[in-house]
Each structure stands twice: as C-alpha cells, then as structure tokens.
Design a protein around this motif. Sequence first.
Motif, PDB file in Angstrom:
ATOM      1  N   GLY A 184       0.828  -1.215   0.000  1.00  0.00           N
ATOM      2  CA  GLY A 184       0.000   0.000   0.000  1.00  0.00           C
ATOM      3  C   GLY A 184       0.857   1.256   0.000  1.00  0.00           C
ATOM      4  N   HIS A 185       1.962   1.215   0.736  1.00  0.00           N
ATOM      5  CA  HIS A 185       2.865   2.380   0.759  1.00  0.00           C
ATOM      6  C   HIS A 185       3.436   2.588  -0.648  1.00  0.00           C
ATOM      7  CE1 HIS A 185       3.725   1.175   5.241  1.00  0.00           C
ATOM      8  NE2 HIS A 185       2.476   1.530   5.032  1.00  0.00           N
ATOM      9  N   TYR A 186       3.874   1.484  -1.247  1.00  0.00           N
ATOM     10  CA  TYR A 186       4.428   1.566  -2.599  1.00  0.00           C
ATOM     11  C   TYR A 186       3.401   2.171  -3.567  1.00  0.00           C
ATOM     12  CZ  TYR A 186       6.145   0.148  -7.165  1.00  0.00           C
ATOM     13  OH  TYR A 186       6.548   0.161  -8.470  1.00  0.00           O
ATOM     14  N   ALA A 187       2.172   1.680  -3.454  1.00  0.00           N
ATOM     15  CA  ALA A 187       1.129   2.154  -4.375  1.00  0.00           C
ATOM     16  C   ALA A 187       0.876   3.655  -4.208  1.00  0.00           C
ATOM     17  CB  ALA A 187      -0.160   1.368  -4.148  1.00  0.00           C
ATOM     18  N   PHE A 188       0.902   4.133  -2.968  1.00  0.00           N
ATOM     19  CA  PHE A 188       0.701   5.568  -2.743  1.00  0.00           C
ATOM     20  C   PHE A 188       1.764   6.386  -3.481  1.00  0.00           C
ATOM     21  CE2 PHE A 188       1.963   9.458  -0.526  1.00  0.00           C
ATOM     22  CZ  PHE A 188       0.774  10.170  -0.563  1.00  0.00           C
ATOM     23  N   TYR A 189       3.027   5.994  -3.310  1.00  0.00           N
ATOM     24  CA  TYR A 189       4.099   6.767  -3.959  1.00  0.00           C
ATOM     25  C   TYR A 189       4.019   6.651  -5.479  1.00  0.00           C
ATOM     26  CZ  TYR A 189       6.154   7.138   0.695  1.00  0.00           C
ATOM     27  OH  TYR A 189       6.373   7.402   2.019  1.00  0.00           O
ATOM     28  N   GLN A 190       3.633   5.466  -5.939  1.00  0.00           N
ATOM     29  CA  GLN A 190       3.558   5.304  -7.389  1.00  0.00           C
ATOM     30  C   GLN A 190       2.461   6.191  -7.994  1.00  0.00           C
ATOM     31  OE1 GLN A 190       2.768   2.146 -10.947  1.00  0.00           O
ATOM     32  NE2 GLN A 190       3.058   1.257  -8.933  1.00  0.00           N
ATOM     33  N   LEU A 191       1.284   6.173  -7.379  1.00  0.00           N
ATOM     34  CA  LEU A 191       0.191   7.032  -7.882  1.00  0.00           C
ATOM     35  C   LEU A 191       0.605   8.499  -7.841  1.00  0.00           C
ATOM     36  CD1 LEU A 191      -2.834   5.340  -6.038  1.00  0.00           C
ATOM     37  CD2 LEU A 191      -2.461   5.367  -8.535  1.00  0.00           C
ATOM     38  N   SER A 192       1.249   8.894  -6.730  1.00  0.00           N
ATOM     39  CA  SER A 192       1.650  10.295  -6.570  1.00  0.00           C
ATOM     40  C   SER A 192       2.717  10.676  -7.592  1.00  0.00           C
ATOM     41  CB  SER A 192       2.206  10.519  -5.157  1.00  0.00           C
ATOM     42  OG  SER A 192       1.276  10.127  -4.184  1.00  0.00           O
ATOM     43  N   ALA A 193       3.687   9.783  -7.793  1.00  0.00           N
ATOM     44  CA  ALA A 193       4.781  10.081  -8.727  1.00  0.00           C
ATOM     45  C   ALA A 193       4.258  10.223 -10.149  1.00  0.00           C
ATOM     46  CB  ALA A 193       5.838   8.972  -8.659  1.00  0.00           C
ATOM     47  N   ARG A 194       3.384   9.316 -10.542  1.00  0.00           N
ATOM     48  CA  ARG A 194       2.840   9.380 -11.915  1.00  0.00           C
ATOM     49  C   ARG A 194       2.072  10.680 -12.136  1.00  0.00           C
ATOM     50  NH1 ARG A 194       3.267   4.895 -14.906  1.00  0.00           N
ATOM     51  NH2 ARG A 194       3.695   2.911 -13.870  1.00  0.00           N
ATOM     52  N   ALA A 195       1.275  11.060 -11.130  1.00  0.00           N
ATOM     53  CA  ALA A 195       0.477  12.278 -11.287  1.00  0.00           C
ATOM     54  C   ALA A 195       1.375  13.513 -11.332  1.00  0.00           C
ATOM     55  CB  ALA A 195      -0.523  12.388 -10.140  1.00  0.00           C
ATOM     56  N   LEU A 196       2.357  13.592 -10.442  1.00  0.00           N
ATOM     57  CA  LEU A 196       3.191  14.794 -10.376  1.00  0.00           C
ATOM     58  C   LEU A 196       4.117  14.928 -11.586  1.00  0.00           C
ATOM     59  CD1 LEU A 196       4.145  17.324  -8.903  1.00  0.00           C
ATOM     60  CD2 LEU A 196       5.724  15.899  -7.566  1.00  0.00           C
ATOM     61  N   TRP A 197       4.663  13.810 -12.055  1.00  0.00           N
ATOM     62  CA  TRP A 197       5.601  13.878 -13.180  1.00  0.00           C
ATOM     63  C   TRP A 197       4.961  14.560 -14.382  1.00  0.00           C
ATOM     64  CZ3 TRP A 197      10.612  13.674 -13.626  1.00  0.00           C
ATOM     65  CH2 TRP A 197      11.208  13.490 -14.886  1.00  0.00           C
ATOM     66  N   GLY A 198       3.675  14.278 -14.580  1.00  0.00           N
ATOM     67  CA  GLY A 198       2.952  14.877 -15.703  1.00  0.00           C
ATOM     68  C   GLY A 198       2.802  16.385 -15.588  1.00  0.00           C
ATOM     69  N   GLU A 199       2.976  16.903 -14.375  1.00  0.00           N
ATOM     70  CA  GLU A 199       2.813  18.346 -14.177  1.00  0.00           C
ATOM     71  C   GLU A 199       4.129  19.107 -14.208  1.00  0.00           C
ATOM     72  OE1 GLU A 199       0.746  19.026 -10.489  1.00  0.00           O
ATOM     73  OE2 GLU A 199      -0.747  17.495 -10.948  1.00  0.00           O
ATOM     74  N   LEU A 200       5.252  18.392 -14.174  1.00  0.00           N
ATOM     75  CA  LEU A 200       6.541  19.091 -14.073  1.00  0.00           C
ATOM     76  C   LEU A 200       6.969  19.666 -15.423  1.00  0.00           C
ATOM     77  CD1 LEU A 200       8.654  16.724 -11.756  1.00  0.00           C
ATOM     78  CD2 LEU A 200       7.239  18.691 -11.121  1.00  0.00           C
TER      79      LEU A 200
END
Length: 293
Positions: A184-200
């Motif tokens: 679950g911890h891994y999934a949180f970071y993965q979802l967050s990373a995918r979303a943020l990368w698209g905004e950078l």
Amino acid sequence: MPDTATSADALRLAEYVDRMGHDHPPISLDSVDFTVHQPREFERRFGHVLDYMARVELEVDRNVLEITTMLPDPPEIDRHFYADVWQPQEIQHGLILDKLQVELGRSPAAPDTDSIGAKLRILGTMAHLPSFQDVCRMLYYLTGMATERSAVLAYNLLHKGTVEMGEEAVATTIIGQIKRQEPGHYAFYQLSARALWGELSGWQRWMVRLMRRISFAPVGANDAAQKADFGDVMATLGIADAASDFAEQISRVERELLWARHRGLRVPDYVTDALREAVDLAKARAHRPHLHR
Ligand SMILES: [Fe+2]
Ligand SMILES: [Fe+2]
C-alpha cells in the motif's frame, strides 16, 4: 481538461489513503507471537536482517522530520498519508522486529531518529519556492517507491526463509502481518509520482534526474558501514545473486518516468552501481565471510 484529470487523481488518492488507514491499522504488539523453536539457528541466519529492518523501520521518525524539512508546505494528502497512516504503521513494524531480535538475545537496533543532513537542509530552504518544492516532492515519491518496493521484496524473501525454517509463529504473526502493509505504501508513492511527473516542466524534470542520479542510495544505507550491512542483507536473502532483477523491480516506474527516452535501458545505472557498491563493501569488510563466498 487537465484540471478535471488532476482533481480526479487527487480524489482517487484521497480515497486510497483513507482505505489504507481503515483496512490496515497499526499492528498491535498483542497480535504478535514471538515463539521461536530454534532461536540460535534463527538468530544466526536472520538476526542481522531483523536488525537492519528494525533500524530502518524505527528511523521513520527521522524520515518524517526529513519530509517536513524538504516539504515545508506539503499538499494535505501527503501530510495525511505520512502522519496518519504511514508513520503509525512503520513505527510498529520497527518496534515488533526490534523486540523479536531482543528475544533472540541480540542488542536492540540503534536507529538515528533525529539528525538531518546539511544537503537536506539546503533543499528545504530552496523548497520555499513552490516550483522547487515540486522537485523535492518528486524526489520524495521516487525515494518512497524504491524504498517500499525494496521492503516488499525483502519481507517476501524473509517470510519464505522463516517458513522454510519451520518458524510458523514468526512467519505468520510477524513477517506475514508486516509484509501485507508495505504494498500500500508503494502504491501511494507510485500514484503520486505518476500524477506529479505529468505536471513538471522541462527544467524541473531535468533537476529531478540530476538530483536522483547524485543522491540515490539503497534503503536505509546512509554511510559505508550501513551500505555494507545492506550488502550482507542482500546476500542472506539471496538478492545479491539476483541483483539485476532486484534493481529492475525497485526502479521500474522510475525508469519509465524519468528515462523513457533512453530505450533499451533496463535499470538506471546509478541503481545498479549503488547495489554493487553495497555488496562490494560487505565483501571487503569480511564481517560475515560465509555469506560472500
Ligand atoms: Fe514497514
Ligand atoms: Fe513501508
């Protein structure tokens, strides 16, 4: 319509964190059975692994300080995750594993819970600029992904080894319970990373790649001695012999996001190099020579 996509991502993430907190309350000490049938053999084989994991889990309190330094003004969802869900779970992992090693006659772990490096403080100062804080957030998610994926793989291997030794109580009530909380911890970071990368923007992405390359380290390995300790853990769990697979698994999404243009690259070279360094330092130290024949 990027705004709609962004808010849908945010909603999904918020629901996900709430569900994680609900479905996985911190593991209570009462639910754990410390029975070990062959304490000497178990300690000899896995004692140093328990110590490494206990230390890293207990260092969650320093990690929280690092996060609050690096992200002076975090999105509410990040704060909710690390303060209400993640920290309470991880600290129990640490306390339980540490108690297990003490039951086996070992000294308790010696976590560093409050020292923050100078580099991180500088990052924290710069993170007061919102565009730079997003760079820091991305680094935080990338570190989180590699760390949590490493934990998932390590606990799976430790669980297997514990079952093989016939230590059912430890396998089921300790390692089994802990390992269910890591994905679950891994999934949180993965979802967050995918979303943020698209905004950078371009420069932010460039900065993330640069800083990741110069700062990557295996989970919990902050100096040469800890890197060598990690090399020993890799050897005991059989990761040292399959280091390239392990490297690939802990960096899969990072490679996909940061290095998509480098086709044919299986693993970022800084990940492979860091794992190789850990094994080399463990061999050179010859602390546990039987592990590195
Ligand atoms: Fe954990
Ligand atoms: Fe975790």
